[in-house]
Enzyme design. Sequence first.
Site, PDB file in Angstrom:
ATOM      1  N   GLY A   1      -7.761  16.254  35.390  1.00  0.00           N
ATOM      2  CA  GLY A   1      -7.453  17.295  36.358  1.00  0.00           C
ATOM      3  C   GLY A   1      -6.471  16.825  37.415  1.00  0.00           C
TER       4      GLY A   1
ATOM      5  N   GLU B   1     -10.215  10.254  32.646  1.00  0.00           N
ATOM      6  CA  GLU B   1      -9.430  10.349  31.408  1.00  0.00           C
ATOM      7  C   GLU B   1      -8.126  11.079  31.662  1.00  0.00           C
ATOM      8  OE1 GLU B   1     -13.567  11.915  29.511  1.00  0.00           O
ATOM      9  OE2 GLU B   1     -11.889  13.206  30.017  1.00  0.00           O
TER      10      GLU B   1
ATOM     11  N   ARG C   1       5.433  24.301  25.283  1.00  0.00           N
ATOM     12  CA  ARG C   1       4.720  24.591  26.532  1.00  0.00           C
ATOM     13  C   ARG C   1       5.292  25.785  27.324  1.00  0.00           C
ATOM     14  NH1 ARG C   1       4.063  21.717  30.291  1.00  0.00           N
ATOM     15  NH2 ARG C   1       1.848  21.845  30.644  1.00  0.00           N
TER      16      ARG C   1
ATOM     17  N   CYS D   1      14.085  31.633  15.207  1.00  0.00           N
ATOM     18  CA  CYS D   1      14.353  33.042  14.964  1.00  0.00           C
ATOM     19  C   CYS D   1      13.240  33.940  15.463  1.00  0.00           C
ATOM     20  CB  CYS D   1      14.697  33.266  13.504  1.00  0.00           C
ATOM     21  SG  CYS D   1      16.380  32.720  13.205  1.00  0.00           S
ATOM     22  N   GLU D   2      12.979  33.862  16.715  1.00  0.00           N
ATOM     23  CA  GLU D   2      12.196  34.797  17.516  1.00  0.00           C
ATOM     24  C   GLU D   2      12.390  34.318  18.941  1.00  0.00           C
ATOM     25  OE1 GLU D   2       7.736  34.116  17.482  1.00  0.00           O
ATOM     26  OE2 GLU D   2       8.326  33.234  15.572  1.00  0.00           O
TER      27      GLU D   2
HETATM   28  C1  LIG Z   1      -7.179  16.910  27.491  1.00  0.00           C
HETATM   29  C2  LIG Z   1      -8.257  16.183  28.110  1.00  0.00           C
HETATM   30  C3  LIG Z   1      -8.004  15.287  29.157  1.00  0.00           C
HETATM   31  C4  LIG Z   1      -6.642  15.059  29.753  1.00  0.00           C
HETATM   32  O1  LIG Z   1      -6.251  16.077  30.603  1.00  0.00           O
HETATM   33  P1  LIG Z   1      -4.896  15.978  31.440  1.00  0.00           P
HETATM   34  O2  LIG Z   1      -4.791  17.272  32.133  1.00  0.00           O
HETATM   35  O3  LIG Z   1      -3.777  15.747  30.476  1.00  0.00           O
HETATM   36  O4  LIG Z   1      -5.031  14.834  32.354  1.00  0.00           O
HETATM   37  C5  LIG Z   1      -9.074  14.585  29.659  1.00  0.00           C
HETATM   38  N1  LIG Z   1     -10.334  14.764  29.173  1.00  0.00           N
HETATM   39  C6  LIG Z   1     -10.595  15.609  28.166  1.00  0.00           C
HETATM   40  C7  LIG Z   1     -11.978  15.742  27.667  1.00  0.00           C
HETATM   41  C8  LIG Z   1      -9.581  16.352  27.605  1.00  0.00           C
HETATM   42  O5  LIG Z   1      -9.869  17.205  26.619  1.00  0.00           O
END
Ligand SMILES: *Cc1c(COP(=O)(O)O)cnc(C)c1O
Length: 406
Positions: A211, A252, A291, A321-322
Amino acid sequence: MKNADLLKIAKTFGDPVYVYDSEKITSQFNRLTNAFGNVKQLRLNYAAKALSNLTILKLMNSLGSGLDTVSIQEVNLGLMAGFKPESIIFTPNGVSLEEIEEAAALGVQINIDNLSILEQFGNKHPDIPVCVRINPHVMAGGNSNISVGHIDSKFGISIHQIPHLLRIVALTKMNINGIHMHTGSDILDIEILFETAKNFKKLDFIDFGSGFKVPYKEGDIETNVEEFGKKLGKRFNEFCEEYGKDLTLSFEPGKYLVSEAGHFLAKVNVVKQTTSTVFASVDTGFNHLIRPMLYGANHSIMNISNPTGRERYYSVVGYICETDTFGNNRRINEISEGDILCFKNAGAYCFTMASNYNSRFRPPEVLWHKGKAHLIRERETFDDLIRNQVDVKDLFTPEKQKATMK
Ligand SMILES: *Cc1c(COP(=O)(O)O)cnc(C)c1O
């Protein structure tokens, strides 16, 4: 990275091409680590799904990162890149018990996010420690109207199901060694996770997910990791004291570590003036960078071939092609056909989401490391496109013709 370096890479390896700057990845990793300097045991598990090239995974491993994985294939990539099994956490959503067992057999930390699998896994493998993913969606006590996880989110075990969760743990005699939440870096969620943690007596770690926000365009919010680190670190240390054990604080991050390190280079094929717009069409599309179309993400676009040219408004579009628009009404230094445009923040969820739509080859990836460009993935070729197709002989040959063929 300098424009001249990027232009040289486009020339050497062709376009379109993804370029990653190892120095930026390293500095982001160190910045996040330092932000939590007051925590005794910190673990950053890089989220492999953001950018899963083996060389990037090796770089993360060399920095001392762990790895967050969401599929058995990512687990295997991590092992191949040299991560020790115990440095890998498997945090899938909605996968089969068999896949989780496969990961557990490899020795990686399992993170389970639903009660059905938790019960089945606990019954079969009570000795394998498991982390549980909690969804704190509704604010406890009703004293806040800030709601983060949706009530109908598919992720995690609802905070309201903790009694059921505890019953499964008691009946199966399984060991919960970690609790996890991935909803954002809001301090209110964090208190909920601490409160939940008190239900588990044998924790080794608390994982706050990710996050962390990085800016994509001017005015975007960037997580102040230093301020957040100081605040959470202090609170975490207090909690450890209360809990009676030095726990590991885990995160993470994906985007935070690799987004800004990435540059995507594409060449302008056509500048097309219509009655209302000037289009710059590049030699790529949402097959390589989805994205903007998928999430409405705003990637800054620079004309690195003419960085001092007069600024004009362009709509930068792809060759699919869209409709595949990268950006509308962008102020960009005057574009000529043949110029190289650079899409910023192209490290996270860009190459990993690329496809072969329109039967195009996926682009190469280049790592810029210590002033040198290293090819870390080759451009696909026609052989790659047809590799797994099966040419069934005589399927559409008329019977009559088959007879004469004999
Ligand atoms: C995708 C994901 C993240 C990484 O999120 P970021 O916004 O790229 O930092 C971390 N933990 C889990 C469980 C995820 O699925």
